[in-house]
Design a protein around this motif. Structure first.
Motif, PDB file in Angstrom:
ATOM      1  N   ASN A  82       0.815  -1.212   0.000  1.00  0.00           N
ATOM      2  CA  ASN A  82       0.000   0.000   0.000  1.00  0.00           C
ATOM      3  C   ASN A  82       0.848   1.262   0.000  1.00  0.00           C
ATOM      4  O   ASN A  82       0.354   2.352   0.269  1.00  0.00           O
ATOM      5  N   ARG A  83       2.110   1.126  -0.325  1.00  0.00           N
ATOM      6  CA  ARG A  83       3.036   2.259  -0.297  1.00  0.00           C
ATOM      7  C   ARG A  83       3.458   2.639  -1.707  1.00  0.00           C
ATOM      8  O   ARG A  83       3.975   1.807  -2.455  1.00  0.00           O
ATOM      9  N   GLU A  86       8.440   7.029  -2.138  1.00  0.00           N
ATOM     10  CA  GLU A  86       7.867   7.864  -1.087  1.00  0.00           C
ATOM     11  C   GLU A  86       8.982   8.473  -0.232  1.00  0.00           C
ATOM     12  O   GLU A  86       8.850   9.586   0.262  1.00  0.00           O
ATOM     13  N   SER A  99      -0.101   8.697   2.025  1.00  0.00           N
ATOM     14  CA  SER A  99      -0.202   8.760   3.482  1.00  0.00           C
ATOM     15  C   SER A  99      -1.123   9.894   3.914  1.00  0.00           C
ATOM     16  O   SER A  99      -1.027  11.013   3.429  1.00  0.00           O
ATOM     17  N   GLY A 100      -2.059   9.570   4.831  1.00  0.00           N
ATOM     18  CA  GLY A 100      -2.981  10.565   5.356  1.00  0.00           C
ATOM     19  C   GLY A 100      -4.127  10.924   4.440  1.00  0.00           C
ATOM     20  O   GLY A 100      -4.925  11.810   4.762  1.00  0.00           O
ATOM     21  N   CYS A 107       2.931  -0.937   4.388  1.00  0.00           N
ATOM     22  CA  CYS A 107       3.204   0.414   3.888  1.00  0.00           C
ATOM     23  C   CYS A 107       4.408   0.918   4.690  1.00  0.00           C
ATOM     24  O   CYS A 107       5.225   0.104   5.110  1.00  0.00           O
ATOM     25  N   ARG A 108       4.535   2.197   4.938  1.00  0.00           N
ATOM     26  CA  ARG A 108       5.700   2.674   5.697  1.00  0.00           C
ATOM     27  C   ARG A 108       5.634   2.223   7.148  1.00  0.00           C
ATOM     28  O   ARG A 108       6.607   1.726   7.709  1.00  0.00           O
ATOM     29  N   THR A 109       4.470   2.410   7.791  1.00  0.00           N
ATOM     30  CA  THR A 109       4.322   2.043   9.208  1.00  0.00           C
ATOM     31  C   THR A 109       3.244   0.988   9.459  1.00  0.00           C
ATOM     32  O   THR A 109       3.150   0.464  10.560  1.00  0.00           O
ATOM     33  N   ARG A 167      -1.660   2.935   7.025  1.00  0.00           N
ATOM     34  CA  ARG A 167      -2.538   2.970   5.837  1.00  0.00           C
ATOM     35  C   ARG A 167      -3.237   1.632   5.642  1.00  0.00           C
ATOM     36  O   ARG A 167      -4.406   1.590   5.268  1.00  0.00           O
ATOM     37  N   CYS A 207      -6.149   1.457   7.964  1.00  0.00           N
ATOM     38  CA  CYS A 207      -7.243   2.309   7.454  1.00  0.00           C
ATOM     39  C   CYS A 207      -7.958   1.628   6.298  1.00  0.00           C
ATOM     40  O   CYS A 207      -9.196   1.596   6.249  1.00  0.00           O
TER      41      CYS A 207
END
Length: 141
Positions: free
Chosen positions: A38-39, A43, A71-72, A97-99, A102, A105
Motif C-alpha cells: 500500500n506504499r 515515497e 499517506s494521510g 506500507c511505511r508504518t 494505511r 485504514c
C-alpha cells in the motif's frame, strides 16, 4: 533479522511497516501466500522498489497486489478496492506500507459495509492502532 511488528487485523490478514527482501523470504517460509503493498514507490529515499519486491514475492510463489495510497489521504474508494483484494486473495496475507497505518485504514474502510464504526475502531485498537482522527471518520454518521 526480525520482521517488522505485525498487527493482526483478522484471522487471515496482518499489517506491518516496510518489508525488505529478507522479510519477504521469511514470510514465504512461514506460509504467507499474499502480500499487499500500500506504499507508493519513491515515497522516501532508500525505500525498496515495489517491482523488485514483487518479482521476489512471485518467485517464492506468493500473490502480489499493489494498491498505493498517499499517506494521510486514504479514500473510501481505495477501501473498496482493498475489499476486492481481500475477497480474491489466497490467505494468509500481509499488507504493508511505511508504518502499517494505511493498511489498517484500508482494512477498516473495506469492512465498513459489514461492521459498525465502533466495532472497527475496537478492532483497530486491539491491533495496536491509535488514530483518533481516523476513528472519528469511522464513527461519523
Amino acid at each position: 533479522m526480525s520482521l517488522p511488528t505485525m498487527r493482526i487485523l483478522s484471522d487471515q490478514l496482518q499489517a506491518c511497516g516496510q518489508l525488505s527482501a529478507e522479510d519477504i523470504r521469511a514470510l514465504a517460509a512461514q506460509g504467507v501466500k499474499t502480500l499487499i503493498c500500500n506504499r507508493p514507490d519513491q515515497e522516501e529515499e532508500g525505500q525498496p522498489d515495489s517491482h523488485s519486491l514483487q518479482a521476489l514475492a512471485e518467485s517464492l510463489g506468493m500473490q502480489w497486489y499493489f494498491l498505493p495510497v498517499v499517506s494521510g489521504q486514504v479514500k473510501d474508494e481505495e477501501g473498496d478496492a482493498f475489499a476486492q483484494i481481500l475477497k480474491s486473495m489466497p490467505t494468509p496475507a500481509v499488507a504493508f506500507c511505511r508504518t502499517g497505518a494505511r493498511c489498517g485504514c484500508l482494512w477498516a474502510l473495506s469492512q465498513r459495509h459489514e461492521r459498525s464504526g465502533e466495532e472497527l475502531v475496537r478492532a483497530l485498537q486491539q491491533a495496536g492502532y491509535d488514530m483518533p482522527d481516523f476513528f472519528k471518520r469511522l464513527t461519523a454518521v
